[in-house]
Design an enzyme around this catalytic site. Structure first.
Site, PDB file in Angstrom:
ATOM      1  N   TYR A 156     -13.646  12.012   5.003  1.00 30.49           N
ATOM      2  CA  TYR A 156     -14.334  10.730   5.005  1.00 30.49           C
ATOM      3  C   TYR A 156     -15.633  10.747   5.810  1.00 30.49           C
ATOM      4  O   TYR A 156     -16.404   9.783   5.765  1.00 30.49           O
ATOM      5  CB  TYR A 156     -13.416   9.626   5.531  1.00 30.49           C
ATOM      6  CG  TYR A 156     -12.545   9.038   4.456  1.00 30.49           C
ATOM      7  CD1 TYR A 156     -12.858   7.816   3.872  1.00 30.49           C
ATOM      8  CD2 TYR A 156     -11.414   9.710   3.992  1.00 30.49           C
ATOM      9  CE1 TYR A 156     -12.069   7.272   2.876  1.00 30.49           C
ATOM     10  CE2 TYR A 156     -10.623   9.186   2.996  1.00 30.49           C
ATOM     11  CZ  TYR A 156     -10.954   7.962   2.442  1.00 30.49           C
ATOM     12  OH  TYR A 156     -10.169   7.422   1.434  1.00 30.49           O
ATOM     13  N   LYS A 223      -0.839  19.121   5.912  1.00 32.37           N
ATOM     14  CA  LYS A 223      -0.791  20.232   4.968  1.00 32.37           C
ATOM     15  C   LYS A 223      -1.136  21.511   5.726  1.00 32.37           C
ATOM     16  O   LYS A 223      -1.935  22.346   5.282  1.00 32.37           O
ATOM     17  CB  LYS A 223      -1.768  19.972   3.809  1.00 32.37           C
ATOM     18  CG  LYS A 223      -1.619  20.943   2.632  1.00 32.37           C
ATOM     19  CD  LYS A 223      -0.261  20.878   1.957  1.00 32.37           C
ATOM     20  CE  LYS A 223      -0.197  21.826   0.763  1.00 32.37           C
ATOM     21  NZ  LYS A 223       1.162  21.956   0.215  1.00 32.37           N
ATOM     22  N   ASP A 277       2.949  17.432   0.676  1.00 29.33           N
ATOM     23  CA  ASP A 277       3.503  17.315  -0.672  1.00 29.33           C
ATOM     24  C   ASP A 277       4.986  16.979  -0.630  1.00 29.33           C
ATOM     25  O   ASP A 277       5.477  16.184  -1.436  1.00 29.33           O
ATOM     26  CB  ASP A 277       3.242  18.585  -1.489  1.00 29.33           C
ATOM     27  CG  ASP A 277       3.578  19.863  -0.751  1.00 29.33           C
ATOM     28  OD1 ASP A 277       3.685  19.836   0.482  1.00 29.33           O
ATOM     29  OD2 ASP A 277       3.728  20.901  -1.417  1.00 29.33           O
ATOM     30  N   ASP A 301      -4.621   7.853   3.598  1.00 32.28           N
ATOM     31  CA  ASP A 301      -5.017   7.024   2.468  1.00 32.28           C
ATOM     32  C   ASP A 301      -4.031   7.202   1.321  1.00 32.28           C
ATOM     33  O   ASP A 301      -3.532   6.225   0.743  1.00 32.28           O
ATOM     34  CB  ASP A 301      -6.429   7.417   2.032  1.00 32.28           C
ATOM     35  CG  ASP A 301      -7.074   6.364   1.136  1.00 32.28           C
ATOM     36  OD1 ASP A 301      -6.533   5.253   1.027  1.00 32.28           O
ATOM     37  OD2 ASP A 301      -8.127   6.661   0.550  1.00 32.28           O
TER      38      ASP A 301
END
Length: 414
Positions: A156, A223, A277, A301
């Site tokens: 972002y 992740k 995930d 988000d």
């Protein structure tokens, strides 16, 4: 100091003394109507907030101060985000904001992101509520999550270059020459930035909130198995903060298994982590395992959108952007321009965002009354079209009608 706005002559500004809020009985609170359906839902939120405060306290009340951003600011200032607005929010410390549109090809990449960065609102808190509304999730009764999303870094930051730009060519050339990394010449490039500083402060904010609100699990979403030095570092730094600064309050998953026979000790918060995930699947099939979620900006988000979808969508999704002191409450949904001016938008998300603002300044009783009122409105099938369409033989209320009905409900359940 201000060009086109002046603080109200009535009311007092919230102060900070010795690191704590001093909230007068008549605090001046900024609001930005926003674009699209923003004026309608923010007007509804202000009306409900005012009524709830009056019902609960009697001798308190917010003095609202309108500031401008987006399309309305352009008409007044000739720019999307004037300095008056930034300085005004610094004065009031807290603000309620409607959704904003960033016109394509001009100015800021996102006005919402710009506000967060200019005011250093590094924590985006997004609660997920199930009040009995129609929901696609089989286990919606267990969907009671609070997501703390890091708000200032990650993708972002918007550090990226077109594939055919001179900057991209130079960076590809540098990577090839200095680091032996070969990237195709037709590839655009972007930077993912995650720092220790930003990670530590979002983890502190989330853990303090979890302790104050007696939550039971705090999960770091990352992740890190692939992005080891950004999201992997986010995980490592999160554990460092938890173990060094909150040792008396938390216990890790590994400790629970090795030292406590698989059972979290009484009075402790379980601190764990999940790969992103896997987290998406787990939130659907085992929602009872999750409570407070800490995530880098992009993951936060994504996961908040999924979490709100489980309970029926963003029409009921509030958020609170927080810095060390300054905070802006805003609905998660966008401007929905096709519904603008039609009096059919669902104001629940804006109203619930206002409740978060009341929580933030310590007026928790009024905030709780609002949440109870919305739950009761849903129970009575007094809802707007986005919820009514999933129910049988229910006539949808207009935005203004829902607001009036909710205020009546607040009086009936006080």
């Amino acid at each position: 100091m201000f060009r086109y706005v002046k603080p109200p002559t009535e009311g007092e500004f919230i102060r900070i003394e010795n690191g704590r809020f001093v909230v007068p009985r008549n605090p001046i609170v900024a609001y930005i109507e926003g674009d699209g359906v923003g004026p309608e839902v923010v007007s509804a939120a202000r009306a409900v907030i005012d009524e709830a405060i009056d019902i609960v306290y009697g001798d308190r009340g917010i003095v609202w101060w309108e500031l401008y951003a987006g399309e309305k600011a352009v008409k007044i200032y000739g720019e999307l985000l004037p300095s008056d607005t930034i300085e005004g929010i610094k004065y009031t410390i807290v603000a309620l904001k409607g959704p904003l549109t960033t016109p394509i090809g001009t100015g800021h990449r996102s006005l919402n992101v710009a506000l967060r960065q200019l005011l250093d609102l590094y924590a985006n808190m997004r609660p997920v509520y199930f009040f009995g509304q129609p929901a696609p999730h089989r286990y919606a009764d267990y969907d009671n999550f609070v997501i703390f999303r890091e708000n200032t870094e990650d993708l972002y930051l918007g550090i990226e270059w077109r594939y055919d730009s001179e900057e991209a060519r130079k960076l590809r050339e540098f990577l090839r020459r200095e680091l032996g990394i070969v990237i195709r010449d037709d590839a655009g490039l972007g930077l993912k930035v995650i720092s220790r500083f930003a990670t530590e402060r979002i983890v502190r904010k989330a853990l303090r909130w979890a302790i104050e609100n007696r939550r039971r699990v705090v999960t770091v979403m990352h992740k890190g198995n692939i992005m080891k030095y950004t999201e992997g570092a986010f995980r490592e730094w999160a554990y460092e903060v938890a173990l060094k600064e909150f040792r008396d309050f938390i216990v890790t998953e590994e400790e629970v298994e090795k030292l406590y026979g698989g059972k979290v000790p009484e009075g402790k918060i379980l601190f764990n982590d999940r790969v992103a995930d896997n987290m998406f699947q787990q939130l659907v099939v085992r929602p009872w395992d999750y409570d407070v979620i800490i995530a880098p900006n992009v993951n936060g988000d994504y996961i908040s959108e999924l979490a709100n979808a489980l309970v029926g969508g963003v029409g009921i999704a509030p958020s609170l952007n927080m810095g060390d002191y300054i905070a802006i409450a805003e609905p998660v949904h966008g401007t929905a321009p096709k519904y603008a001016g039609k009096d059919i938008a669902n104001p629940m998300a804006a109203i619930l965002s206002g409740a978060l603002l009341l929580d933030y300044i310590g007026w928790k009783e009024a905030a709780e009354l609002i949440r109870k009122g919305i739950k009761e409105a849903i129970r009575q099938n007094k809802v707007t079209q986005d919820i009514a369409r999933h129910l049988q033989n229910v006539t949808p209320l207009k935005c203004s009608e829902f607001t009036k009905q909710l205020i009546e409900i607040l009086h009936s359940i006080k």
